[in-house]
Each structure stands twice: as C-alpha cells, then as structure tokens.
Design an enzyme around this catalytic site. Structure first.
Site, PDB file in Angstrom:
ATOM      1  N   HIS A  36       6.995  20.870 -29.354  1.00 34.47           N
ATOM      2  CA  HIS A  36       7.482  19.494 -29.239  1.00 34.47           C
ATOM      3  C   HIS A  36       8.991  19.403 -29.442  1.00 34.47           C
ATOM      4  O   HIS A  36       9.520  18.334 -29.744  1.00 34.47           O
ATOM      5  CB  HIS A  36       6.740  18.563 -30.207  1.00 34.47           C
ATOM      6  CG  HIS A  36       5.287  18.415 -29.866  1.00 34.47           C
ATOM      7  ND1 HIS A  36       4.843  17.605 -28.852  1.00 34.47           N
ATOM      8  CD2 HIS A  36       4.182  19.011 -30.397  1.00 34.47           C
ATOM      9  CE1 HIS A  36       3.524  17.687 -28.772  1.00 34.47           C
ATOM     10  NE2 HIS A  36       3.102  18.540 -29.689  1.00 34.47           N
ATOM     11  N   THR A  37       9.667  20.507 -29.264  1.00 33.73           N
ATOM     12  CA  THR A  37      11.135  20.512 -29.295  1.00 33.73           C
ATOM     13  C   THR A  37      11.728  20.564 -27.892  1.00 33.73           C
ATOM     14  O   THR A  37      12.881  20.182 -27.700  1.00 33.73           O
ATOM     15  CB  THR A  37      11.659  21.713 -30.096  1.00 33.73           C
ATOM     16  OG1 THR A  37      11.037  22.908 -29.617  1.00 33.73           O
ATOM     17  CG2 THR A  37      11.361  21.550 -31.585  1.00 33.73           C
ATOM     18  N   GLY A 124      -7.209  23.662 -20.677  1.00 33.73           N
ATOM     19  CA  GLY A 124      -7.348  22.868 -21.895  1.00 33.73           C
ATOM     20  C   GLY A 124      -7.214  23.662 -23.168  1.00 33.73           C
ATOM     21  O   GLY A 124      -7.715  23.258 -24.214  1.00 33.73           O
ATOM     22  N   ALA A 125      -6.519  24.805 -23.112  1.00 33.71           N
ATOM     23  CA  ALA A 125      -6.404  25.677 -24.278  1.00 33.71           C
ATOM     24  C   ALA A 125      -5.030  25.632 -24.920  1.00 33.71           C
ATOM     25  O   ALA A 125      -4.814  26.201 -25.980  1.00 33.71           O
ATOM     26  CB  ALA A 125      -6.739  27.118 -23.889  1.00 33.71           C
ATOM     27  N   GLY A 126      -4.075  24.974 -24.275  1.00 36.59           N
ATOM     28  CA  GLY A 126      -2.723  24.927 -24.816  1.00 36.59           C
ATOM     29  C   GLY A 126      -1.901  26.163 -24.511  1.00 36.59           C
ATOM     30  O   GLY A 126      -0.917  26.436 -25.198  1.00 36.59           O
ATOM     31  N   SER A 128      -0.837  26.802 -21.233  1.00 36.40           N
ATOM     32  CA  SER A 128      -0.030  26.527 -20.045  1.00 36.40           C
ATOM     33  C   SER A 128      -0.675  26.866 -18.708  1.00 36.40           C
ATOM     34  O   SER A 128      -0.023  27.366 -17.803  1.00 36.40           O
ATOM     35  CB  SER A 128       1.321  27.248 -20.159  1.00 36.40           C
ATOM     36  OG  SER A 128       2.295  26.626 -19.381  1.00 36.40           O
ATOM     37  N   GLU A 162       4.405  18.051 -12.769  1.00 38.52           N
ATOM     38  CA  GLU A 162       3.760  17.531 -13.988  1.00 38.52           C
ATOM     39  C   GLU A 162       4.156  16.075 -14.230  1.00 38.52           C
ATOM     40  O   GLU A 162       3.309  15.236 -14.558  1.00 38.52           O
ATOM     41  CB  GLU A 162       4.182  18.383 -15.186  1.00 38.52           C
ATOM     42  CG  GLU A 162       3.635  19.794 -15.165  1.00 38.52           C
ATOM     43  CD  GLU A 162       2.419  19.965 -16.049  1.00 38.52           C
ATOM     44  OE1 GLU A 162       1.711  18.962 -16.309  1.00 38.52           O
ATOM     45  OE2 GLU A 162       2.189  21.096 -16.485  1.00 38.52           O
ATOM     46  N   ASP A 174       7.433  25.523 -20.593  1.00 36.54           N
ATOM     47  CA  ASP A 174       6.327  26.254 -19.970  1.00 36.54           C
ATOM     48  C   ASP A 174       6.697  26.794 -18.603  1.00 36.54           C
ATOM     49  O   ASP A 174       6.366  27.930 -18.249  1.00 36.54           O
ATOM     50  CB  ASP A 174       5.099  25.346 -19.846  1.00 36.54           C
ATOM     51  CG  ASP A 174       4.519  24.955 -21.190  1.00 36.54           C
ATOM     52  OD1 ASP A 174       4.953  25.514 -22.209  1.00 36.54           O
ATOM     53  OD2 ASP A 174       3.629  24.088 -21.207  1.00 36.54           O
ATOM     54  N   TYR A 223       0.333  12.952 -25.810  1.00 31.89           N
ATOM     55  CA  TYR A 223       1.593  13.663 -25.617  1.00 31.89           C
ATOM     56  C   TYR A 223       2.724  12.684 -25.304  1.00 31.89           C
ATOM     57  O   TYR A 223       3.797  12.716 -25.915  1.00 31.89           O
ATOM     58  CB  TYR A 223       1.420  14.678 -24.486  1.00 31.89           C
ATOM     59  CG  TYR A 223       2.599  15.592 -24.238  1.00 31.89           C
ATOM     60  CD1 TYR A 223       2.628  16.872 -24.769  1.00 31.89           C
ATOM     61  CD2 TYR A 223       3.666  15.185 -23.449  1.00 31.89           C
ATOM     62  CE1 TYR A 223       3.692  17.730 -24.526  1.00 31.89           C
ATOM     63  CE2 TYR A 223       4.741  16.032 -23.201  1.00 31.89           C
ATOM     64  CZ  TYR A 223       4.736  17.297 -23.741  1.00 31.89           C
ATOM     65  OH  TYR A 223       5.798  18.132 -23.495  1.00 31.89           O
TER      66      TYR A 223
END
Length: 363
Positions: A36-37, A124-126, A128, A162, A174, A223
């Site tokens: 989240h940076t 859905g696993a984070g 990417s 995205e 990502d 998000y």
C-alpha cells in the site's frame, strides 16, 4: 510466431482446433515488504515467483472475444459488448488500451480474437494474477503487431487496464515487477523517482509464499477505499502525495486518516531498511521488519483478518524469522522468512495447525 514451451498453446489447440498466432507470458510476484505504498509513490520490494501465466491469441473476423481459461473455463462475448466483470475484461482492456495508444483502434485483432490462458498463479491470492494477464496480453498483441514496446511502457499500459477496465486504482508495483523483475532477486523500486535496483535474495533462507485458504477480491471496493483515505490524508497534511509527508506531520490527522498515514510513512522506512539488511545479509533484522509491517497493516491499515493475524503469530511462535501478509490483504497469501534447513519442518508444523493453508511457491 510462437514458442512451443508456452503451456497455453495446447489449451488453445484443444479448444479451438487450430494453432494460435502468437503467445506470451508473465510471472506472478510476492511482495516481500512495502504494501500500500506504491499508489502513494513510496518504496516497495517485490520479487518475481516461478509461477506464471501463459496466453495464446489468434485474430478472427467474427466480431467476438472467445476465450478459454484453465481457472475460469470458456466464455465468449461480442467485441464491442460492455464490461461484465469476467476475465475477458482484461482481454477487452488490453485490445482497447493497445490500439488506442498505437494504432487508433486499427489492427489485426479489430474484428475479433480467440484467446487461451493457462496459469499456475492462483487467482485471488494476492500474488498478482491480474498484473500477469494484463502484461501478457499486451506483450502478445505487440508481438503479433510487430510493435517493439519497452518494459516500462508495457507496465504503464497494463496499469491502465486495471484502472479503466477492472476498476482497481492500483499503483505500478505489480506491473513493473512483471516486466522488470529478476527471479531470485528482490526489486527495490522507488515509485517517486521510477528507479529500480534488483538485489539477490538471502542465500541460506527461503521466502515461503503460503495461501491462507481465504480468497479475496480487490475490485469490490476495499482497496479503493484505502486509496481515498490516503488522498484525503495527503490533502489535510498539505502534500501532493502521502509519501511526500514526514511522520511528524501526522499530528495534523485524526482517526483512520492518521492510521493510514502512519502505516504508509513507516512502511517506506521499513522498505529502505530491508534493502540495506538484504545487502548486508542480515536476515534477522529483515524478518523483524516483516513482523512490524504486518502489525501496521493489521492495526493501522486494517487490511488483515483474524485468520491472517493468527497465521503470522503462530509462524513467529514456531521459529519464522519474519512473516507478514503480502499483497493488498483482505485474505490471500502470507510470506514467511525461514532458514532453508527449517523450511520443510516449518511447513509441516504450520499445516498441522491450519488445515486449509498450502504452499504456493518458495524463493
């Protein structure tokens, strides 16, 4: 036009009874520290995984997008049909973003496309999967059109997919690691300067990427709510971007806005510290920063869950040097730093306690 090593080719041939025109791929990633940076123009440190997504495509003239995916099955719709929140939105987005940028919508796929996607990246696993398909479809189209595009340019276009077609206002981390990352290296990336430094991982330690058993979906809104919080915190502190502020400036904030800012600003410092710890082979100090990062993600950014918190706590109890959620949170994966000699035993003990977890990858 294509390399037979792409796993999506057989899926394409089996489903469409013809060979594709071209193929491409992109790898998943684990974020070792710095979540989240990126959309706050701060510091991140992801690393590519061995898991990847392959895509194969063929131009058609039936006015349709027809697709087959090993995760989501088959689907088709008209090329000019509205978005429907399926995986074909990435394909539609890739076509529109590419042709608007380079060919004013005129190209070999303007009348239709057949596409096959074969991915070892769990959705859905984070880790990417969305950036992987965005990068892969753009690379495949550019190969087919014989258009040479730089890695950074592909990353920016993939981010636009995205933003405009999926609805997740993500940062550029990502997409950049999918195009610029080096396997078995951490990618230290400063989003303010757009500078990258790839650095080797620890020789005697593994980063284990472990799925919590809980899926998550970012475009449902959590998000983007955090992004809005950061924008509001920046405004109240009088800075353009949250990473432009100093920790002392958070005294101007209250409640959740203060907590969001505290996480981002302290996380930037942790990423900077971890880069130095990696250079100096200090796994213990790196691991401590991972635990601190998770604490901040849980308490200040509020993107963890009781299940993820319990996984991290137990990992620490049974000898992990570091552990944290990875990616945006809200479920998905954790990343754990352990001595290579202890990796197998660690996984056995963790699985004994948490039945629904599984090892996604290790680097």
């Amino acid at each position: 036009m294509f390399n037979l090593n792409y796993t999506s080719i057989k899926l394409f041939q089996d489903f469409f009874s013809i060979s594709p025109y071209t193929s491409s791929s992109a790898n998943g990633r684990v974020n070792l520290i710095g979540d989240h940076t990126d959309y706050n123009y701060g510091l991140v440190m992801p690393s590519p995984l061995s898991l990847k997504l392959d895509i194969s495509i063929l131009p058609t003239d039936n006015g349709k997008i027809r697709g087959i995916s090993n995760h989501f099955g088959s689907k088709e719709r008209l090329l000019n049909e509205e978005l429907d929140k399926s995986w074909l939105d990435f394909i539609k987005g890739g076509l529109e973003v590419f042709y608007k940028q380079y060919y004013d919508f005129d190209g070999i796929f303007k009348k239709g496309i057949n596409v096959a996607v074969n991915s070892s990246i769990p959705p859905g696993a984070g880790i990417s999967s969305s950036a992987a398909i965005s990068v892969a479809i753009l690379k495949a189209i550019s190969y087919a059109e014989r258009k040479e595009i730089g890695n950074n340019e592909i990353a920016v276009l993939a981010q636009k997919i995205e933003h405009d077609f999926i609805g997740t206002k993500c940062g550029l981390m990502d997409q950049m690691v999918a195009t610029n990352g080096i396997y078995n290296n951490a990618m230290f990336y400063n989003l303010k300067t757009n500078k990258i430094k790839n650095i080797k991982l620890f020789k005697n330690h593994n980063f284990l990427v472990i799925h919590s058993g809980i899926k998550r979906k970012l475009s449902e809104g959590n998000y983007n709510k955090r992004l809005n919080d950061c924008t509001e915190a920046s405004r109240k502190m009088g800075v353009l971007r949250l990473s432009d502020a100093k920790l002392s400036m958070t005294s101007k904030l209250k409640g959740k806005l203060k907590k969001r800012a505290l996480h981002v600003l302290s996380e930037n410092l942790r990423v900077k510290g971890c880069f130095n710890f990696l250079k100096n082979n200090n796994s213990n100090a790196f691991g401590k920063m991972m635990f601190d990062s998770h604490e901040s993600l849980s308490k200040n950014y509020e993107v963890s869950s009781p299940e993820l918190d319990n996984l991290i706590l137990f990992s620490k109890e049974i000898g992990a040097e570091g552990a944290r959620l990875t990616g945006a949170g809200f479920g998905g994966c954790i990343v754990v730093l352990v001595d290579k000699k202890y990796s197998e035993e660690f996984l056995i003990r963790l699985k004994r306690k948490f039945k629904d977890i599984w090892l996604v990858d290790k680097i």
